[in-house]
Design an enzyme around this catalytic site. Structure first.
Site, short mmCIF file in Angstrom:
data_model
loop_
_atom_site.label_atom_id
_atom_site.label_comp_id
_atom_site.label_asym_id
_atom_site.label_seq_id
_atom_site.Cartn_x
_atom_site.Cartn_y
_atom_site.Cartn_z
CG ASP A 49 6.78 -3.33 8.83
OD1 ASP A 49 7.36 -3.91 7.89
OD2 ASP A 49 6.46 -2.12 8.79
CG ASP A 98 3.01 -3.06 8.39
OD1 ASP A 98 3.09 -4.29 8.20
OD2 ASP A 98 3.06 -2.23 7.47
CB THR A 118 -2.00 7.27 -3.04
OG1 THR A 118 -1.44 5.94 -3.13
CG2 THR A 118 -1.12 8.25 -3.79
NE ARG A 169 -2.41 1.10 3.51
CZ ARG A 169 -3.12 1.34 4.60
NH1 ARG A 169 -4.40 1.09 4.62
NH2 ARG A 169 -2.56 1.82 5.67
#
Ligand code: PRP
Length: 211
Positions: free
Chosen positions: A205, A202, A110, A106
């Site tokens: 991660d 995340d 944006t 992602r």
């Protein structure tokens, strides 16, 4: 409790405990991976509900009786990277499942998905396609992935995630009413960076030890 007929939300004390471990920022990588593996097993088990069965006859040590084979091919499709965390659990139940990979990340500005890899096995038109990604945030990645799978001929698609935002659920259920969704939690909302709140940060991660 989120109620939409094609959305299943896990409801189990073990899941509630493990989600808390995953959400906690002080959880180390070992504990994170262990809790993820446990929830992945329950998600996989739930995602494999209602598989078609073919009857067979088997001989027990006592007598002949009815037995069953699973009567469909299963194709697991993780959205890289984080989707990889949910693949082993499905393969444990379906050892001959084929695995396709869709690479997308992602864009941080944006929030739109950027595709970088695709490799799908043959047979996705006939089999059950289990698309997996632990995070359903805006739904952009899942939307892209489902659109692509349909274009490649997939007819039966289920989407499995760990944590879903209402925004992503709305987007996918409205656009793809034929795709059922299995998730362990429906969180409150997205923040201005399109991160799920409260979420767990995340997933990729934290699982892979990157930042
Ligand atoms: C995360 C997550 C989903 C996506 C969800 O991936 O694993 O793929 O974002 O967001 P969306 O619903 O708004 O599209 P990320 O970009 O962090 O990549 P990674 O899996 O490689 O960590």
């Amino acid at each position: 409790m989120y109620t939409k007929e094609n959305v299943t939300v896990l409801d189990h004390p073990v899941v509630a405990r493990d989600l808390s471990i995953l959400r906690n920022q002080d959880t180390d990588i070992v504990e994170f991976r262990t809790a993820m593996a446990r929830i992945a097993t329950i998600l996989a088990y739930t995602s494999l509900k209602e598989l078609p069965l073919r009857e067979t006859s088997i001989q027990t040590p006592i007598t002949e009786t009815k037995g069953y084979h699973i009567d469909t091919d299963v194709i697991v499709v993780p959205i890289l990277r984080a989707g990889l965390t949910l693949v082993d659990a499905i393969m444990n139940f379906i050892p001959d499942a084929k695995v396709g990979h869709l690479g997308m990340y992602r864009d941080e500005i944006t929030h739109e998905p950027v595709d970088y890899y695709s490799n799908l096995p043959d047979g996705i038109s006939e089999g059950l396609v289990l698309l997996v990604d632990p995070m359903l945030a805006t739904g952009g990645s899942a939307d892209d992935a489902i659109g692509y799978l349909k274009k490649q001929g997939a007819k039966k698609i289920r989407f499995t995630s760990l944590i879903s935002a209402p925004e992503g659920l709305k987007r996918i259920t409205e656009k793809y009413p034929d795709v059922s969704i299995i998730t362990a939690a429906v969180d409150e909302k997205l923040n201005e960076d399109a991160f799920i709140v409260p979420g767990l940060g995340d997933a990729g991660d934290r699982y892979f030890g990157t930042s």
